[in-house]
Scaffold this motif. Structure first.
Motif, PDB file in Angstrom:
ATOM      1  N   ARG A  16       0.422  -4.219 -10.725  1.00 50.55           N
ATOM      2  CA  ARG A  16       1.397  -4.805 -11.657  1.00 50.55           C
ATOM      3  C   ARG A  16       1.896  -6.157 -11.176  1.00 50.55           C
ATOM      4  O   ARG A  16       3.087  -6.437 -11.193  1.00 50.55           O
ATOM      5  N   GLY A  17       0.961  -6.979 -10.705  1.00 47.99           N
ATOM      6  CA  GLY A  17       1.276  -8.335 -10.292  1.00 47.99           C
ATOM      7  C   GLY A  17       1.868  -8.490  -8.906  1.00 47.99           C
ATOM      8  O   GLY A  17       2.122  -9.611  -8.464  1.00 47.99           O
ATOM      9  N   ARG A  18       2.080  -7.420  -8.192  1.00 48.31           N
ATOM     10  CA  ARG A  18       2.642  -7.487  -6.846  1.00 48.31           C
ATOM     11  C   ARG A  18       1.545  -7.185  -5.822  1.00 48.31           C
ATOM     12  O   ARG A  18       0.753  -6.265  -6.014  1.00 48.31           O
ATOM     13  N   ALA A  19       1.516  -7.954  -4.733  1.00 48.64           N
ATOM     14  CA  ALA A  19       0.498  -7.782  -3.692  1.00 48.64           C
ATOM     15  C   ALA A  19       0.928  -6.711  -2.693  1.00 48.64           C
ATOM     16  O   ALA A  19       2.100  -6.618  -2.325  1.00 48.64           O
ATOM     17  N   TYR A  20      -0.043  -5.910  -2.270  1.00 52.83           N
ATOM     18  CA  TYR A  20       0.179  -4.860  -1.276  1.00 52.83           C
ATOM     19  C   TYR A  20      -0.911  -4.936  -0.216  1.00 52.83           C
ATOM     20  O   TYR A  20      -2.019  -5.407  -0.484  1.00 52.83           O
ATOM     21  N   ALA A  21      -0.597  -4.429   0.967  1.00 50.49           N
ATOM     22  CA  ALA A  21      -1.577  -4.320   2.046  1.00 50.49           C
ATOM     23  C   ALA A  21      -1.341  -2.988   2.741  1.00 50.49           C
ATOM     24  O   ALA A  21      -0.214  -2.666   3.114  1.00 50.49           O
ATOM     25  N   VAL A  22      -2.406  -2.221   2.889  1.00 50.98           N
ATOM     26  CA  VAL A  22      -2.344  -0.917   3.540  1.00 50.98           C
ATOM     27  C   VAL A  22      -3.261  -0.960   4.754  1.00 50.98           C
ATOM     28  O   VAL A  22      -4.455  -1.237   4.627  1.00 50.98           O
ATOM     29  N   ALA A  23      -2.696  -0.686   5.934  1.00 53.05           N
ATOM     30  CA  ALA A  23      -3.486  -0.655   7.163  1.00 53.05           C
ATOM     31  C   ALA A  23      -3.936   0.774   7.427  1.00 53.05           C
ATOM     32  O   ALA A  23      -3.181   1.719   7.210  1.00 53.05           O
ATOM     33  N   GLY A  24      -5.166   0.918   7.885  1.00 57.11           N
ATOM     34  CA  GLY A  24      -5.673   2.253   8.172  1.00 57.11           C
ATOM     35  C   GLY A  24      -6.910   2.212   9.035  1.00 57.11           C
ATOM     36  O   GLY A  24      -7.297   1.166   9.558  1.00 57.11           O
ATOM     37  N   GLY A  25      -7.513   3.380   9.174  1.00 58.30           N
ATOM     38  CA  GLY A  25      -8.725   3.508   9.957  1.00 58.30           C
ATOM     39  C   GLY A  25      -9.650   4.531   9.336  1.00 58.30           C
ATOM     40  O   GLY A  25      -9.208   5.399   8.577  1.00 58.30           O
ATOM     41  N   SER A  26     -10.919   4.419   9.655  1.00 54.67           N
ATOM     42  CA  SER A  26     -11.933   5.336   9.129  1.00 54.67           C
ATOM     43  C   SER A  26     -12.782   5.887  10.263  1.00 54.67           C
ATOM     44  O   SER A  26     -13.282   5.120  11.099  1.00 54.67           O
TER      45      SER A  26
ATOM     46  N   TRP B  74       3.913   4.203  -0.385  1.00 55.85           N
ATOM     47  CA  TRP B  74       5.044   4.685  -1.174  1.00 55.85           C
ATOM     48  C   TRP B  74       6.327   3.925  -0.918  1.00 55.85           C
ATOM     49  O   TRP B  74       7.067   3.621  -1.835  1.00 55.85           O
ATOM     50  N   GLN B  75       6.662   3.612   0.343  1.00 59.83           N
ATOM     51  CA  GLN B  75       7.934   2.942   0.595  1.00 59.83           C
ATOM     52  C   GLN B  75       7.912   1.487   0.143  1.00 59.83           C
ATOM     53  O   GLN B  75       8.946   0.849   0.072  1.00 59.83           O
ATOM     54  N   GLN B  76       6.751   0.953  -0.215  1.00 57.40           N
ATOM     55  CA  GLN B  76       6.653  -0.399  -0.741  1.00 57.40           C
ATOM     56  C   GLN B  76       6.841  -0.447  -2.257  1.00 57.40           C
ATOM     57  O   GLN B  76       7.092  -1.511  -2.814  1.00 57.40           O
ATOM     58  N   LEU B  77       6.710   0.698  -2.916  1.00 61.28           N
ATOM     59  CA  LEU B  77       6.812   0.731  -4.371  1.00 61.28           C
ATOM     60  C   LEU B  77       8.269   0.685  -4.811  1.00 61.28           C
ATOM     61  O   LEU B  77       9.131   1.318  -4.200  1.00 61.28           O
ATOM     62  N   PRO B  78       8.566  -0.043  -5.895  1.00 59.99           N
ATOM     63  CA  PRO B  78       9.959  -0.212  -6.324  1.00 59.99           C
ATOM     64  C   PRO B  78      10.720   1.085  -6.585  1.00 59.99           C
ATOM     65  O   PRO B  78      11.851   1.231  -6.147  1.00 59.99           O
ATOM     66  N   VAL B  79      10.144   2.051  -7.275  1.00 60.86           N
ATOM     67  CA  VAL B  79      10.863   3.278  -7.620  1.00 60.86           C
ATOM     68  C   VAL B  79      10.871   4.271  -6.455  1.00 60.86           C
ATOM     69  O   VAL B  79      11.898   4.867  -6.146  1.00 60.86           O
TER      70      VAL B  79
END
Length: 138
Positions: free
Chosen positions: A84-94, A118-123
Motif C-alpha cells: 500500500r505504497g509503504r516500503a518494508y524490509a524483512v531480515a531472515g535466513g534460509s 507485524w510491528q511495522q504495520l499501522p494497525v
C-alpha cells in the motif's frame, strides 16, 4: 555439490517471468516452509511466490551471507517489498538442503514475523510492540 550460487542469483533477480525456472532449482517433491507456509512440491512452492508477487509491490531479495557445508547451506537475506505504497524490509535466513542432482529438497525460512513484519504495520504495530515490551526481560 549443489549450485548454491545459481540459486541465489535466481533469487536476487526473481520476477514473475523467471519464476517459470523454479524446477531448475527445486526438486519435484521439495519441501518449503516459512512462518506462513508449509508446502511440498514445485507447483505449491511456485504458488507461494506467485502470491508474493500478487500481494506485494516490487518484491526483491537481497542476499547477504552464505555458509555451505556438504549438501546444505544457510543464507541470510533481506526481503524488500512495498505494501500500500509503504516500503518494508524483512531480515531472515534460509536453511537449504540439496539432493544428489544439486536441486533444493528442503528450504526452511527463519524470520520473526512479529518483529520484522507485524510491528511495522499501522494497525497491528502498536499492540505487537506493547506485547513485546511486556514480555521483555529488561
Amino acid at each position: 555439490m549443489n549450485s548454491l550460487a545459481a540459486l541465489l542469483d535466481w533469487y536476487a533477480t526473481l520476477t514473475p517471468a523467471s519464476l517459470d525456472r523454479i524446477a531448475q532449482f527445486y526438486a519435484a517433491d521439495a519441501h518449503f516452509r516459512d512462518p506462513f507456509n508449509d508446502v511440498h512440491g514445485v507447483p505449491a512452492i511456485a504458488t507461494v511466490f506467485r502470491h508474493m508477487f500478487a500481494h506485494t509491490e516490487a518484491p526483491r531479495f537481497e542476499i547477504a551471507e552464505r555458509i555451505e557445508q556438504g549438501e546444505q547451506a544457510f543464507v541470510t537475506w533481506t526481503f524488500h517489498f512495498g505494501l500500500r505504497g509503504r516500503a518494508y524490509a524483512v531480515a531472515g535466513g534460509s536453511h537449504l538442503r540439496f539432493g544428489a542432482d544439486g536441486r533444493v529438497i528442503m528450504h526452511r525460512d527463519y524470520w520473526d514475523a512479529a518483529e520484522e513484519l507485524w510491528q511495522q504495520l499501522p494497525v497491528l504495530g502498536p499492540p505487537v510492540r506493547w506485547l513485546r515490551k511486556r514480555f521483555r526481560a529488561a
